[in-house]
Write a protein that holds these residues in place. Structure first.
Motif, PDB file in Angstrom:
ATOM      1  N   PHE A  18     -37.279  62.197  48.693  1.00  0.00           N
ATOM      2  CA  PHE A  18     -37.752  60.830  48.908  1.00  0.00           C
ATOM      3  C   PHE A  18     -39.211  60.696  48.447  1.00  0.00           C
ATOM      4  O   PHE A  18     -39.557  59.771  47.699  1.00  0.00           O
ATOM      5  CB  PHE A  18     -37.624  60.460  50.383  1.00  0.00           C
ATOM      6  CG  PHE A  18     -38.241  59.138  50.729  1.00  0.00           C
ATOM      7  CD1 PHE A  18     -37.539  57.956  50.538  1.00  0.00           C
ATOM      8  CD2 PHE A  18     -39.533  59.067  51.237  1.00  0.00           C
ATOM      9  CE1 PHE A  18     -38.122  56.727  50.851  1.00  0.00           C
ATOM     10  CE2 PHE A  18     -40.114  57.851  51.557  1.00  0.00           C
ATOM     11  CZ  PHE A  18     -39.410  56.681  51.354  1.00  0.00           C
ATOM     12  N   TYR A  42     -37.649  52.271  47.180  1.00  0.00           N
ATOM     13  CA  TYR A  42     -36.237  52.300  46.767  1.00  0.00           C
ATOM     14  C   TYR A  42     -35.953  53.496  45.860  1.00  0.00           C
ATOM     15  O   TYR A  42     -34.864  54.074  45.900  1.00  0.00           O
ATOM     16  CB  TYR A  42     -35.869  51.001  46.059  1.00  0.00           C
ATOM     17  CG  TYR A  42     -35.700  49.825  46.988  1.00  0.00           C
ATOM     18  CD1 TYR A  42     -34.680  49.791  47.914  1.00  0.00           C
ATOM     19  CD2 TYR A  42     -36.579  48.744  46.921  1.00  0.00           C
ATOM     20  CE1 TYR A  42     -34.522  48.699  48.769  1.00  0.00           C
ATOM     21  CE2 TYR A  42     -36.441  47.659  47.767  1.00  0.00           C
ATOM     22  CZ  TYR A  42     -35.405  47.641  48.693  1.00  0.00           C
ATOM     23  OH  TYR A  42     -35.260  46.579  49.526  1.00  0.00           O
ATOM     24  N   GLN A  45     -35.596  56.355  48.119  1.00  0.00           N
ATOM     25  CA  GLN A  45     -34.297  56.294  48.805  1.00  0.00           C
ATOM     26  C   GLN A  45     -33.162  56.732  47.888  1.00  0.00           C
ATOM     27  O   GLN A  45     -32.214  57.391  48.328  1.00  0.00           O
ATOM     28  CB  GLN A  45     -34.054  54.877  49.310  1.00  0.00           C
ATOM     29  CG  GLN A  45     -34.981  54.451  50.439  1.00  0.00           C
ATOM     30  CD  GLN A  45     -34.791  52.990  50.826  1.00  0.00           C
ATOM     31  OE1 GLN A  45     -33.765  52.387  50.535  1.00  0.00           O
ATOM     32  NE2 GLN A  45     -35.792  52.423  51.475  1.00  0.00           N
ATOM     33  N   ALA A  46     -33.265  56.381  46.611  1.00  0.00           N
ATOM     34  CA  ALA A  46     -32.219  56.774  45.669  1.00  0.00           C
ATOM     35  C   ALA A  46     -32.159  58.297  45.527  1.00  0.00           C
ATOM     36  O   ALA A  46     -31.068  58.891  45.523  1.00  0.00           O
ATOM     37  CB  ALA A  46     -32.474  56.122  44.304  1.00  0.00           C
ATOM     38  N   LEU A  49     -30.588  59.714  48.685  1.00  0.00           N
ATOM     39  CA  LEU A  49     -29.134  59.536  48.728  1.00  0.00           C
ATOM     40  C   LEU A  49     -28.429  60.495  47.784  1.00  0.00           C
ATOM     41  O   LEU A  49     -27.406  61.100  48.148  1.00  0.00           O
ATOM     42  CB  LEU A  49     -28.790  58.086  48.379  1.00  0.00           C
ATOM     43  CG  LEU A  49     -29.233  57.028  49.398  1.00  0.00           C
ATOM     44  CD1 LEU A  49     -29.052  55.628  48.830  1.00  0.00           C
ATOM     45  CD2 LEU A  49     -28.446  57.180  50.693  1.00  0.00           C
ATOM     46  N   ARG A 190     -33.129  49.708  43.659  1.00  0.00           N
ATOM     47  CA  ARG A 190     -32.805  48.849  44.801  1.00  0.00           C
ATOM     48  C   ARG A 190     -31.305  48.610  44.898  1.00  0.00           C
ATOM     49  O   ARG A 190     -30.729  48.605  45.993  1.00  0.00           O
ATOM     50  CB  ARG A 190     -33.539  47.507  44.677  1.00  0.00           C
ATOM     51  CG  ARG A 190     -33.326  46.579  45.862  1.00  0.00           C
ATOM     52  CD  ARG A 190     -34.007  45.254  45.636  1.00  0.00           C
ATOM     53  NE  ARG A 190     -33.429  44.563  44.479  1.00  0.00           N
ATOM     54  CZ  ARG A 190     -33.940  43.456  43.936  1.00  0.00           C
ATOM     55  NH1 ARG A 190     -35.066  42.945  44.430  1.00  0.00           N
ATOM     56  NH2 ARG A 190     -33.361  42.888  42.899  1.00  0.00           N
ATOM     57  N   SER A 193     -29.698  51.668  46.459  1.00  0.00           N
ATOM     58  CA  SER A 193     -29.976  51.756  47.892  1.00  0.00           C
ATOM     59  C   SER A 193     -29.166  50.746  48.691  1.00  0.00           C
ATOM     60  O   SER A 193     -28.561  51.078  49.718  1.00  0.00           O
ATOM     61  CB  SER A 193     -31.471  51.541  48.135  1.00  0.00           C
ATOM     62  OG  SER A 193     -31.764  51.582  49.514  1.00  0.00           O
ATOM     63  N   GLU A 194     -29.097  49.497  48.198  1.00  0.00           N
ATOM     64  CA  GLU A 194     -28.356  48.468  48.936  1.00  0.00           C
ATOM     65  C   GLU A 194     -26.858  48.720  48.900  1.00  0.00           C
ATOM     66  O   GLU A 194     -26.150  48.446  49.879  1.00  0.00           O
ATOM     67  CB  GLU A 194     -28.691  47.100  48.346  1.00  0.00           C
ATOM     68  CG  GLU A 194     -30.122  46.664  48.625  1.00  0.00           C
ATOM     69  CD  GLU A 194     -30.437  45.297  48.045  1.00  0.00           C
ATOM     70  OE1 GLU A 194     -29.603  44.789  47.269  1.00  0.00           O
ATOM     71  OE2 GLU A 194     -31.505  44.752  48.374  1.00  0.00           O
TER      72      GLU A 194
END
Length: 486
Positions: A18, A42, A45-46, A49, A190, A193-194
């Motif tokens: 992150f 974001y 976060q990617a 993930l 983004r 992430s969403e």
């Protein structure tokens, strides 16, 4: 390496990812976030993930499949002669797992060493004593093949855990590298992430559905096993409940169903009027100050553990009813009775009825009250002729939901109504319910494959169908007769 450490390692890699991903995104844009498609967070976060999700999914699948695959191989080491009469391969494999776990504990405690386990046998080591020393008990005498299978099970499990650690951490590192290679100013982090958050929400919404499906499937499977051993006709129409684990059992549900409905009826007779009167008072007559005190006080009843209600029934209500009603009237000598359990359960159900009814009554528009007052009706007439008819569907739904709660109660019935399965109209006699017998049939050292144990699943499925029917009826009544107001 244990599964917990593997998960911690994967999460640690993802957390590092992150911060590295966020920093790389900023550096690629020269420190100007306006050059980035998404906010820097974001991008981090990617990377998180990509590093965590595939590795954790592989770990979860591995943990599910690993025991089954190892047991399929180890079970071949168990010979038919190793299975005692009345036992089964499943019970032997349960012993294998317990012995394997006990050997791990013994190594940690210093009772055994790794070289000793590799040459372990029943001739030179008191295995049962070693296991007892670390708090592990087995269901039967340990046989040589069972011991060998336990040692092999432990070795294969340890090897599989090592492979799992290598594979999971490698996948996390590959995901880390792939995500960093994608981290560029025009990368749509983004959206990734969403999409992940949406997938998490969808997965969460399926948890309850999958849990319900699993419960129903387990009940149906074990109930079908029971009905292969015991006739369904006798179960549903026999008037006697007399489980005898030595044979000749009578397993009729009717006495248990009668006790369940009788206790629930007494509870509702007590709870519904009081709960409805409380709801009417709080919504129509009480001042704001009184309502702010009384409503939370009533709802505290719903938070009291049922074991406390059971103690109250056993120590206070039961002896009171016995001394002042049952014995003087010659209707019984026991403090355990339907009336005892019903009254205490009714106290527990009061907040269920009052809170739901209060919400329904408050939903009736004030304009209907004003119109009634404008026509000259008093407050009590308005309540009886306007508010209650308008709120009746919701009140009926609240009562049926409270009935479902009463039917599924166990502890109050165990301590207040007793365990006698019989048909009687005397509310001062001890009776029992379906939930109590489900607990009793699954308690103790009994063979799981016997009809006396499997009957608990048939009782559970019957109870599930009854409560499901009541809930469906409540929803139908509320939806069909619900008033829609502007």
């Amino acid at each position: 390496m244990s599964a917990g450490l593997v998960i911690l390692a994967v999460i640690a890699i993802a957390i590092v990812g992150f911060f590295v991903g966020r920093s790389r995104a900023l550096n690629s844009a020269g420190g100007d976030i306006r050059q980035l498609h998404s906010l820097p967070g974001y991008y981090g976060q990617a990377v998180f993930l990509f590093s965590a999700v595939p590795a954790l999914l592989v770990t979860a699948v591995w943990l599910i499949l690993q025991p089954m695959m190892i047991e399929n191989r180890i079970s071949d080491m168990i010979l038919p002669t190793d299975i005692a009469e009345g036992s089964s391969l499943e019970l032997i494999m349960a012993d294998v797992r317990r012995i394997s776990s006990g050997l791990d504990t013994a190594v940690v405690a210093g009772a055994l060493s790794e070289p000793e386990i590799e040459t372990l046998n029943l001739d030179n080591t008191d295995v049962r004593g070693v296991l007892a020393g670390v708090g592990v008990a087995v269901a039967s005498d340990i046989k040589p093949n069972v011991l060998d299978a336990s040692v092999a099970y432990r070795a294969k499990t340890a090897a599989a855990r090592g492979y799992m650690a290598v594979v999971s951490i490698a996948i996390a590192l590959v995901g880390f590298a792939v995500a960093l290679s994608l981290t560029k100013p025009d990368y749509r982090a983004r959206n990734v992430s969403e999409a992940a958050i949406k997938s998490l929400l969808v997965l969460s919404s399926f948890v309850a559905i999958l849990t319900t499906i699993g419960i129903i499937a387990s009940l149906i499977f074990e109930t079908s096993n029971f009905f292969r051993m015991y006739p369904a006709k006798d179960f549903f129409f026999n008037l006697t409940w007399n489980p005898q684990f030595t044979g000749g059992s009578d397993l009729g549900i009717i006495p248990l169903l009668w006790g369940t409905l009788y206790v629930s009826f007494v509870a509702l007779v007590f709870a519904v009027p009081i709960g409805l009167f409380v709801a009417i008072y709080l919504s129509e007559y009480a001042s704001s100050k009184v309502r702010s005190i009384v409503k939370p006080a009533v709802e505290v009843l719903a938070g009291i553990p049922t074991i406390v209600y059971g103690l109250f029934a056993l120590i206070t209500v039961g002896p009171l009813l016995r001394d002042y009603f049952a014995q003087p009237l010659g209707l019984g000598q026991s403090s355990s009775s339907v009336l005892t359990a019903g009254l205490v359960m009714g106290i527990m159900l009061i907040p269920f009825v009052s809170s739901l009814s209060d919400d329904v009554i408050n939903a009736v528009p004030q304009s209907m009250r004003d119109g009634s007052y404008g026509l000259g009706a008093t407050q009590s007439e308005t309540v009886k002729q306007v508010i209650l008819p308008a709120a009746l569907p919701g009140i009926v739904g609240a009562i049926i939901l409270a009935a479902s709660r009463a039917i599924g109660e166990t502890m109050i019935v165990v301590m207040g109504a007793g365990a006698a399965a019989k048909l009687s109209l005397n509310p001062l006699e001890a009776m029992t319910t379906i939930t109590v017998k489900i607990v009793s049939q699954l308690t103790g050292d009994t063979e799981f494959a016997s009809p006396e144990t499997l009957v608990a699943f048939a009782l559970g499925l019957s109870l599930f169908v009854i409560t499901l029917g009541l809930n469906v009826l409540a929803l139908y009544i509320v939806r069909k007769y619900r008033e829609q107001y502007e």
